[in-house]
Design a protein around this motif. Structure first.
Motif, PDB file in Angstrom:
ATOM      1  N   LEU A 177       0.837  -1.189   0.000  1.00 13.75           N
ATOM      2  CA  LEU A 177       0.000   0.000   0.000  1.00 13.75           C
ATOM      3  C   LEU A 177       0.873   1.241   0.000  1.00 13.75           C
ATOM      4  O   LEU A 177       1.495   1.572   0.994  1.00 13.75           O
ATOM      5  CB  LEU A 177      -0.913   0.013   1.231  1.00 13.75           C
ATOM      6  N   ILE A 178       0.942   1.890  -1.131  1.00 14.44           N
ATOM      7  CA  ILE A 178       1.646   3.157  -1.250  1.00 14.44           C
ATOM      8  C   ILE A 178       0.635   4.139  -1.826  1.00 14.44           C
ATOM      9  O   ILE A 178       0.028   3.877  -2.857  1.00 14.44           O
ATOM     10  CB  ILE A 178       2.870   3.049  -2.184  1.00 14.44           C
ATOM     11  N   GLN A 179       0.450   5.240  -1.159  1.00 15.75           N
ATOM     12  CA  GLN A 179      -0.524   6.223  -1.597  1.00 15.75           C
ATOM     13  C   GLN A 179       0.094   7.147  -2.651  1.00 15.75           C
ATOM     14  O   GLN A 179       1.243   7.550  -2.515  1.00 15.75           O
ATOM     15  CB  GLN A 179      -1.005   7.054  -0.407  1.00 15.75           C
ATOM     16  N   PRO A 180      -0.666   7.499  -3.695  1.00 16.24           N
ATOM     17  CA  PRO A 180      -0.145   8.425  -4.703  1.00 16.24           C
ATOM     18  C   PRO A 180       0.366   9.735  -4.111  1.00 16.24           C
ATOM     19  O   PRO A 180       1.400  10.255  -4.529  1.00 16.24           O
ATOM     20  CB  PRO A 180      -1.339   8.658  -5.630  1.00 16.24           C
ATOM     21  N   GLY A 181      -0.334  10.279  -3.116  1.00 14.24           N
ATOM     22  CA  GLY A 181       0.097  11.536  -2.504  1.00 14.24           C
ATOM     23  C   GLY A 181       1.468  11.425  -1.855  1.00 14.24           C
ATOM     24  O   GLY A 181       2.288  12.332  -1.948  1.00 14.24           O
ATOM     25  N   LEU A 182       1.724  10.293  -1.206  1.00 15.97           N
ATOM     26  CA  LEU A 182       3.026  10.065  -0.591  1.00 15.97           C
ATOM     27  C   LEU A 182       4.105  10.005  -1.667  1.00 15.97           C
ATOM     28  O   LEU A 182       5.154  10.635  -1.546  1.00 15.97           O
ATOM     29  CB  LEU A 182       3.012   8.771   0.226  1.00 15.97           C
ATOM     30  N   LEU A 183       3.839   9.284  -2.727  1.00 15.24           N
ATOM     31  CA  LEU A 183       4.796   9.176  -3.833  1.00 15.24           C
ATOM     32  C   LEU A 183       5.062  10.549  -4.447  1.00 15.24           C
ATOM     33  O   LEU A 183       6.216  10.893  -4.739  1.00 15.24           O
ATOM     34  CB  LEU A 183       4.243   8.212  -4.881  1.00 15.24           C
ATOM     35  N   MET A 184       4.037  11.361  -4.587  1.00 15.63           N
ATOM     36  CA  MET A 184       4.209  12.695  -5.172  1.00 15.63           C
ATOM     37  C   MET A 184       5.013  13.600  -4.248  1.00 15.63           C
ATOM     38  O   MET A 184       5.852  14.365  -4.717  1.00 15.63           O
ATOM     39  CB  MET A 184       2.850  13.309  -5.513  1.00 15.63           C
ATOM     40  N   ARG A 185       4.785  13.510  -2.912  1.00 17.19           N
ATOM     41  CA  ARG A 185       5.577  14.322  -1.980  1.00 17.19           C
ATOM     42  C   ARG A 185       7.053  13.949  -2.044  1.00 17.19           C
ATOM     43  O   ARG A 185       7.924  14.817  -2.015  1.00 17.19           O
ATOM     44  CB  ARG A 185       5.074  14.146  -0.543  1.00 17.19           C
ATOM     45  N   ILE A 186       7.329  12.669  -2.132  1.00 20.69           N
ATOM     46  CA  ILE A 186       8.715  12.216  -2.169  1.00 20.69           C
ATOM     47  C   ILE A 186       9.371  12.644  -3.481  1.00 20.69           C
ATOM     48  O   ILE A 186      10.492  13.133  -3.498  1.00 20.69           O
ATOM     49  CB  ILE A 186       8.785  10.689  -1.980  1.00 20.69           C
ATOM     50  N   ALA A 187       8.664  12.480  -4.587  1.00 17.18           N
ATOM     51  CA  ALA A 187       9.224  12.828  -5.895  1.00 17.18           C
ATOM     52  C   ALA A 187       9.383  14.331  -6.072  1.00 17.18           C
ATOM     53  O   ALA A 187      10.268  14.775  -6.794  1.00 17.18           O
ATOM     54  CB  ALA A 187       8.344  12.267  -7.001  1.00 17.18           C
ATOM     55  N   ALA A 188       8.547  15.122  -5.408  1.00 21.67           N
ATOM     56  CA  ALA A 188       8.611  16.577  -5.560  1.00 21.67           C
ATOM     57  C   ALA A 188       9.958  17.133  -5.123  1.00 21.67           C
ATOM     58  O   ALA A 188      10.411  18.151  -5.629  1.00 21.67           O
ATOM     59  CB  ALA A 188       7.485  17.235  -4.776  1.00 21.67           C
ATOM     60  N   ASP A 189      10.604  16.444  -4.222  1.00 20.15           N
ATOM     61  CA  ASP A 189      11.898  16.891  -3.729  1.00 20.15           C
ATOM     62  C   ASP A 189      12.965  15.865  -4.123  1.00 20.15           C
ATOM     63  O   ASP A 189      13.897  15.597  -3.380  1.00 20.15           O
ATOM     64  CB  ASP A 189      11.836  17.060  -2.209  1.00 20.15           C
ATOM     65  N   ALA A 190      12.810  15.300  -5.313  1.00 21.81           N
ATOM     66  CA  ALA A 190      13.647  14.175  -5.741  1.00 21.81           C
ATOM     67  C   ALA A 190      15.138  14.481  -5.764  1.00 21.81           C
ATOM     68  O   ALA A 190      15.952  13.612  -5.483  1.00 21.81           O
ATOM     69  CB  ALA A 190      13.192  13.690  -7.124  1.00 21.81           C
ATOM     70  N   ALA A 191      15.511  15.693  -6.087  1.00 24.88           N
ATOM     71  CA  ALA A 191      16.934  16.023  -6.205  1.00 24.88           C
ATOM     72  C   ALA A 191      17.671  15.829  -4.886  1.00 24.88           C
ATOM     73  O   ALA A 191      18.837  15.452  -4.877  1.00 24.88           O
ATOM     74  CB  ALA A 191      17.102  17.455  -6.684  1.00 24.88           C
ATOM     75  N   ARG A 192      16.982  16.077  -3.777  1.00 25.76           N
ATOM     76  CA  ARG A 192      17.637  15.961  -2.468  1.00 25.76           C
ATOM     77  C   ARG A 192      17.115  14.772  -1.665  1.00 25.76           C
ATOM     78  O   ARG A 192      17.525  14.567  -0.540  1.00 25.76           O
ATOM     79  CB  ARG A 192      17.396  17.231  -1.659  1.00 25.76           C
ATOM     80  N   ASN A 193      16.227  13.982  -2.229  1.00 22.07           N
ATOM     81  CA  ASN A 193      15.512  12.987  -1.461  1.00 22.07           C
ATOM     82  C   ASN A 193      16.131  11.603  -1.547  1.00 22.07           C
ATOM     83  O   ASN A 193      16.126  10.973  -2.594  1.00 22.07           O
ATOM     84  CB  ASN A 193      14.059  12.949  -1.929  1.00 22.07           C
ATOM     85  N   VAL A 194      16.633  11.128  -0.429  1.00 23.82           N
ATOM     86  CA  VAL A 194      17.231   9.794  -0.357  1.00 23.82           C
ATOM     87  C   VAL A 194      16.184   8.722  -0.653  1.00 23.82           C
ATOM     88  O   VAL A 194      16.474   7.734  -1.328  1.00 23.82           O
ATOM     89  CB  VAL A 194      17.854   9.567   1.043  1.00 23.82           C
ATOM     90  N   LEU A 195      14.965   8.928  -0.196  1.00 19.97           N
ATOM     91  CA  LEU A 195      13.910   7.948  -0.442  1.00 19.97           C
ATOM     92  C   LEU A 195      13.664   7.758  -1.937  1.00 19.97           C
ATOM     93  O   LEU A 195      13.474   6.643  -2.406  1.00 19.97           O
ATOM     94  CB  LEU A 195      12.603   8.390   0.228  1.00 19.97           C
ATOM     95  N   TRP A 196      13.661   8.842  -2.664  1.00 20.67           N
ATOM     96  CA  TRP A 196      13.417   8.742  -4.111  1.00 20.67           C
ATOM     97  C   TRP A 196      14.541   7.968  -4.795  1.00 20.67           C
ATOM     98  O   TRP A 196      14.305   7.113  -5.623  1.00 20.67           O
ATOM     99  CB  TRP A 196      13.243  10.122  -4.727  1.00 20.67           C
TER     100      TRP A 196
END
Length: 133
Positions: free
Chosen positions: A5-24
């Motif tokens: 279960l991964i919510q689209p909103g969570l994925l979008m929040r993580i991707a929005a800061d993709a350049a600095r985001n370790v999770l992405w």
């Protein structure tokens, strides 16, 4: 096995800061490491182009679920990633409250994880009114 279960909103929040985001970056590596004949790379690339598009987020999630069904190791790694993402981006105290689009009258309560709050009380020390329970 529990469904992923991964919510689209969570994925979008993580991707929005993709350049600095370790999770992405971890999700990218996970997708590229899949040992199945299938790949979620086309969906990942499309979502990276438009990381605020909920439809593309859902398509990527669908591809991740398909890979999970075929590869138990991928499934385990994705579940761990999802838990980490929730902890760091969803449950760890981040709150966004927005009121817009009109004129509002009356009280507004915004926040997260309210405990022991009774919104039916008109003033402190009064009990609930009849029918409020």
């Amino acid at each position: 096995m529990e469904p992923i279960l991964i919510q689209p909103g969570l994925l979008m929040r993580i991707a929005a800061d993709a350049a600095r985001n370790v999770l992405w970056r971890r999700l990218q590596r996970l997708v590229r490491s899949s040992a199945t004949g299938e790949s979620a790379e086309p969906e990942l690339a499309a979502f990276e182009e438009s990381p605020t598009d909920p439809r593309l987020a859902r398509e990527l999630i669908g591809a991740l679920i398909r890979l999970s069904a075929q590869d138990p190791e991928f499934s385990t790694a994705l579940e761990e990633w999802g838990e980490m993402a929730e902890d760091q981006s969803g449950r760890a105290g981040s709150v966004t409250n927005t009121i817009s689009g009109g004129t509002f009258h009356g009280s507004v309560i915004q926040g997260r994880d309210f405990h022991g709050v009774n919104i039916f009380n008109a003033s402190p020390g009064t009990g609930p009114r009849d029918g409020d329970q």
